[in-house]
Design an enzyme around this catalytic site. Structure first.
Site, short mmCIF file in Angstrom:
data_model
loop_
_atom_site.label_atom_id
_atom_site.label_comp_id
_atom_site.label_asym_id
_atom_site.label_seq_id
_atom_site.Cartn_x
_atom_site.Cartn_y
_atom_site.Cartn_z
N ASN A 1 0.83 -1.20 0.00
CA ASN A 1 0.00 0.00 0.00
C ASN A 1 0.87 1.26 0.00
O ASN A 1 0.94 1.97 -1.00
CB ASN A 1 -0.96 -0.02 1.19
CG ASN A 1 -2.01 1.07 1.09
OD1 ASN A 1 -1.93 1.97 0.27
ND2 ASN A 1 -3.02 1.02 1.94
N ASP A 2 1.56 1.51 1.11
CA ASP A 2 2.35 2.75 1.20
C ASP A 2 3.39 2.86 0.09
O ASP A 2 3.67 3.96 -0.38
CB ASP A 2 3.06 2.80 2.56
CG ASP A 2 2.07 2.95 3.70
OD1 ASP A 2 0.96 3.45 3.45
OD2 ASP A 2 2.40 2.55 4.83
N VAL A 3 3.95 1.73 -0.35
CA VAL A 3 5.04 1.78 -1.33
C VAL A 3 4.56 2.11 -2.73
O VAL A 3 5.37 2.26 -3.64
CB VAL A 3 5.85 0.47 -1.36
CG1 VAL A 3 6.50 0.19 -0.01
CG2 VAL A 3 5.01 -0.70 -1.80
N VAL A 4 3.22 2.22 -2.93
CA VAL A 4 2.71 2.64 -4.24
C VAL A 4 1.93 3.95 -4.12
O VAL A 4 1.24 4.35 -5.04
CB VAL A 4 1.79 1.57 -4.89
CG1 VAL A 4 2.57 0.30 -5.14
CG2 VAL A 4 0.58 1.28 -4.03
N ALA B 1 1.55 3.45 7.46
CA ALA B 1 1.67 4.87 7.76
C ALA B 1 0.30 5.50 8.01
O ALA B 1 0.20 6.64 8.41
CB ALA B 1 2.38 5.59 6.63
#
Lengths: 93, 470
Positions: B396-399, B438
């Site tokens: 999630n956060d990494v995209v 996050a």
């Protein structure tokens, strides 16, 4: 060995470590941690000296416990690294 | 008792052992050479242990062999049984053992300095050795208690939420100053109380340093403790004048430090802010804010199967959620079917995917994904613009494009995959409610070309495989 020679080895080894570790492929960072774990258990050398020596029974027992702890790491660390590395396979062509 | 220098061959043997450890790490530059590297490591360890046993008068060999057998047996069985998802806990547990071993060795050296050849003629320990021992026991104790907390957090036996004590920075700095001051004083006064107080304070600060650090920062913590375990071994190497220990300590110390740096950079966090702690706590607050409802599209397994069959290239972005759902085997099966149908499939791995550096690569390797189909962030990120499908599963956060555009976002500045540039995006997620580590909303959910595949990751992959085979 005097302190300066030992320090020289240490500083050189830090540089070697720096360059060798940067050349490790990110895909193998988990095996890297597992194997560094295993090799840092070379502290077993100190544990063996303590465990082998006569003189202080307390020191001997501390040494024996340290030998056992370091052995968990050595056998476990190398074995788990070997297990992981065996999984990395290339594409079948 | 004067310490005599060991014979030259002994020094050479320890040097060879140290060189073998360098070769062990060197082998990891490619999966093809890594297994040979690991064998070098084992050989190095064998040389160090045998040399030590041969050159010291051993009071009772059976006791020593017994200790090795007990420890080795436990380690061996654990290594065979451990699930790959549990690797971070295992590594944290192993770190704690190195730390404890260093503490015990330093304590033994303090109680029986003559055996270690560090006592002067009057039976007093040499002042330089006292500093080395003091540092060794302090770093060892910090490694131990810090790793125990990291283990408990990673294993879910303790909440991953940061525990914030009031005045913790002052307490920590004070404790650290006290440890260093006492080690300094130890050189002039060899009283046992100083040695044991240093030990106790070091155990305490290891604990205090790790409890305020949130779950998201654990990859950094594990790497940092890896580094500490190396410095502890190096400090004991100084005490024992042992080349193998010094070389190893320096290698492991730099290794952990570099990994911490890579992890921090991948999250765009400074090392100081990770150590200061409290990351997860801020995130929990910001996720509580009400967000406006935005329209999004829901896709089905059939939609995904159809689109991917039509595609020329598919890039899969796996995250830890995939591993939690145990979907890696089903995912690889899906990729296999697609490849058979002529689709190019690649995997894109973010440096912080998983719970420790390189964790996702191991999980994919375990599912028999060939390593030459797996790419790092900087190697593949430019390819999203040409990709027909980006298949995001458990990440999630990494995209999240907010990392590139939204200066107020907690993840601003973190390098992310440009999945928004792909023609079609499939986002496998359990529900719309959950947010990433996050705790921030993700614009990718609401893009025109995005279809949300709301289901258990494993079930979704299996359903897609079924549709593909129709």
């Amino acid at each position: 060995m005097d302190f300066i020679s030992i320090l020289s080895i240490f500083v050189m080894a830090c540089f070697v470590g720096y360059y060798v570790v940067w050349s490790v492929t990110p895909a193998l960072h988990t095996p890297l941690m597992a194997v560094t774990n295993a090799i840092s258990s070379v502290i077993i050398v100190g544990a063996l000296i303590a465990g082998a020596a006569g003189g202080s029974p307390t020191a001997k027992w501390l040494g024996l416990i340290a030998i056992a702890l370091a052995s968990v790491n050595i056998f476990g660390g190398f074995a788990v690294t070997a297990r992981m590395l065996a999984m990395y396979k290339k594409k079948e062509r | 008792m004067e310490h005599t220098a060991p014979p030259a061959w002994v020094m050479l043997a320890y040097l060879i052992s140290g060189v073998f450890f360098i070769l062990a790490l060197r082998g990891l530059s490619s999966p093809a050479t890594s297994q040979r590297g690991n064998r070098f490591g084992m050989a190095g360890m064998l040389i160090a242990v045998v040399t030590t046993l041969v050159t010291h008068e051993v009071a009772s060999l059976p006791e020593i062999l017994g200790a090795i057998a007990i420890g080795g047996g436990i380690g061996w069985v654990t290594a065979r049984k451990i699930a790959m998802t549990d690797m971070p806990q295992l590594v944290a547990a192993f770190h704690s053992l190195v730390g404890m071993a260093a503490v015990l060795v330093a304590a033994a050296a303090f109680l029986n300095p003559a055996a270690f050849g560090i006592a002067g003629e009057d039976g007093q320990i040499n002042p330089v050795s006292r500093i080395e021992m003091g540092l060794g026991i302090a770093i060892g104790a910090i490694t131990f208690s810090g790793s125990v907390i990291a283990f408990l957090k990673l294993a879910g036996k303790m909440s991953g939420a940061p525990i914030l004590l009031p005045l913790r920075h002052i307490i920590n700095l004070g404790t650290l100053a006290a440890i260093l001051g006492l080690i300094g004083y130890f050189t002039v006064d060899q009283s046992p109380w100083i040695f044991w107080t240093v030990t106790a304070l070091a155990f305490l600060i290891g604990f205090l340093l790790i409890i305020p650090i949130g779950g998201a920062d654990m990859p950094v913590v594990v790497s940092m403790l890896n580094s500490y375990s190396g410095w502890a071994a190096a400090a004991m190497g100084f005490t024992l004048h042992n080349t193998a220990m010094i070389i190893t300590g320096a290698l492991v110390g730099s290794s952990g430090a570099i990994l911490s740096y890579i992890m921090c950079k991948a999250m765009n966090r400074s090392f100081i802010s990770v150590i200061a702690g409290g990351f997860g706590a801020e995130a929990a607050v910001s996720s509580g804010e009400a967000k406006e409802q935005r329209p999004w599209k829901r896709g089905s397994a059939e939609d995904a199967a159809y689109m991917m069959q039509q595609a020329e290239s598919v890039i899969i972005v796996p995250g830890y959620g995939m591993a939690v759902a145990q979907a890696q085997h089903a995912l690889r099966e899906m990729a296999d079917v697609l490849k058979k149908q002529g689709v190019s499939v690649k995997y894109a791995i973010h440096p912080v995917a998983g719970r420790m550096p390189g964790h996702m690569n191991v999980l994919l390797a375990e599912a028999s994904v060939p390593y030459d189909e797996v790419f790092e962030l900087e190697d593949i990120n430019s390819e999203f613009a040409q990709a027909d499908v980006a298949f995001i599963i458990g990440a999630n956060d990494v995209v999240n494009p907010a990392a590139k555009t939204d200066k107020t976002s907690p993840i601003y500045g973190m390098p992310v995959f440009d999945v928004d540039k792909a023609k079609t995006v499939f986002f496998v997620k359990r529900s719309m409610g959950g947010v990433g580590y996050a705790g921030v909303d993700n614009d990718v959910f609401y893009m025109d070309q995005t279809m949300m595949l709301l289901a258990d990751a494993k079930k979704m992959c299996e359903d897609i495989v079924k549709s593909l085979q129709h």
